[in-house]
Enzyme design. Sequence first.
Site, mmCIF file in Angstrom:
data_model
loop_
_atom_site.group_PDB
_atom_site.id
_atom_site.type_symbol
_atom_site.label_atom_id
_atom_site.label_comp_id
_atom_site.label_asym_id
_atom_site.label_seq_id
_atom_site.Cartn_x
_atom_site.Cartn_y
_atom_site.Cartn_z
ATOM 1 N N CYS A 119 0.832 -1.207 0.000
ATOM 2 C CA CYS A 119 0.000 0.000 0.000
ATOM 3 C C CYS A 119 0.864 1.253 0.000
ATOM 4 O O CYS A 119 0.602 2.207 -0.740
ATOM 5 C CB CYS A 119 -0.934 -0.013 1.210
ATOM 6 S SG CYS A 119 -2.023 1.433 1.301
ATOM 7 N N CYS A 213 -5.340 -2.685 6.409
ATOM 8 C CA CYS A 213 -6.415 -1.689 6.320
ATOM 9 C C CYS A 213 -7.747 -2.299 5.910
ATOM 10 O O CYS A 213 -8.789 -1.822 6.331
ATOM 11 C CB CYS A 213 -6.019 -0.567 5.377
ATOM 12 S SG CYS A 213 -6.041 -0.976 3.635
#
Length: 380
Positions: A119, A213
Site C-alpha cells: 500500500c 487496512c
Amino acid sequence: MLGRLSSATNQNKRAIIAMSGGVDSSVAAALLSQQSSYTVQPVFMRNWDTRDEYTHSTPGGVKGCEWEIDYANAKAVCTHLNLPQPQLVDLSSEYWLRVFSPSLDIWRNGQTPNPDIACNRHIKFDALAHKVLKGDDDVLVTGHYAQVDTLTGTLSRAVDRNKDQSYYLSAVNKNILNRVLLPLGSLHKQHTRFLAHSLNLPNANRDESMGICFIGERRHFGSWLDDYIHTKKGLFITPHGHSLGEHNGLHHYTIGQKARIGGVPKKLYVAAKKGNDVVVVDSPQHNLLKCKTIITHADINWLVSMDHLPNTPFEATAQVRHRQLESRCTVQVEHDHLMVTYQHFEMAVAPGQTCAIYMGDVCIASATIDKTISVDGILH
C-alpha cells in the site's frame, strides 16, 4: 523540531498532509501548520469500503462505515486546527488492482504477503502522490515514524526504535522520497500522544490502529479470505511425511504460527509448505524454523546508489518483520536477486514477506522473499 520545515524559503509551497483520522497523522498536521510556512492541504484516502464485500461474501454483519468514521475524525481535527477540510481521494480501485488482488495471488500460492508495504509503495507514495502533488515544490507529508533526508532521499530509522516504521516504507520508490516529509521521525510515540493532548485534539484518546487496512483487527482472518480464495484442502504432515490430518487451505497458515489439529493434543507449529501440504513441527525452536539464508525475488528496490555500496558480498543487517530487531547478515547481489545469509539465523521467515536491508540506521534496499534455506540446508 521540524528542521527544514520552518525555513522561510518554504513560503507559498504546498504541503499535502495525508490524514487517516488517527493520532499520528493529526499531530503531524498540527506540527506542520504551526511551525512551517507551507500552505497546508489535508487529504484523506479511501482505499477500502467494507460495503464492497457484498459482491464477494454473503450479506450480514457488514456495516460499511469504517472509512467514514476515520474521515469524520480527520475532518474534526482539521476544524480544530483551522485547516481546510480534507479532500477525499478515492483510491479504492487502485488499491484493489495494485494491492489486494496481487496479495490474493500470493496467498493462493501459499506465501504470506505484506499488503501494508504494498500500500505504501503503490498507493500512498505513488497513486496518491501523483494525484495531489501538482507543483514542483509540493511535498507529501505523512504520520510515519521514519526519517527522510529531502536533499538525498535517504530513508532512515525513526528516533523511537520501538515505533520505527522504515520497514513499512522500504519498498517505496526512491524517486518520491525527496518530496516526502515525516515530522514524527524525530519524536517518541509517548511525546506524540502528549502533544495530541496538549493541543486538545478531538481524537487524542483514540487507540492506535492496527492490522491490514481492509481487515483491521478482525478475527478469523483465514475464514474471511475464504470468500475470495477457493479453498483447496491438503494435509498436515511431519518433516518425515507422516500425515496428521487435513487442513482447510494454505492461506490459513503462515510460517511459525501454531497449527491446531483435531485429535493431536500437543502443540505444533507451521514450519514449511510443501506442495499443498503444511509441514508441522513440535517445537517453536525447531531447526526447520531457523532460517540461515533468504533468496529474494527480482523486485529489488534500491534506496541508495549502487555506486555507494561496497563490492558484494557486503556486511549489513536484515529485517523481515515490523518491530523486529535487525539481524547481522551478508548480502550477495546475484543477477537480479539478493541472497541474504544470516550471521546466525532468523526464526520463522515466511516467503512472500519483505526483507529490508540496512546499513546502520539507513535502509538501503528491500525485496520480496522467494525462498529460504534452513540451518540444516533444507530449501523451502
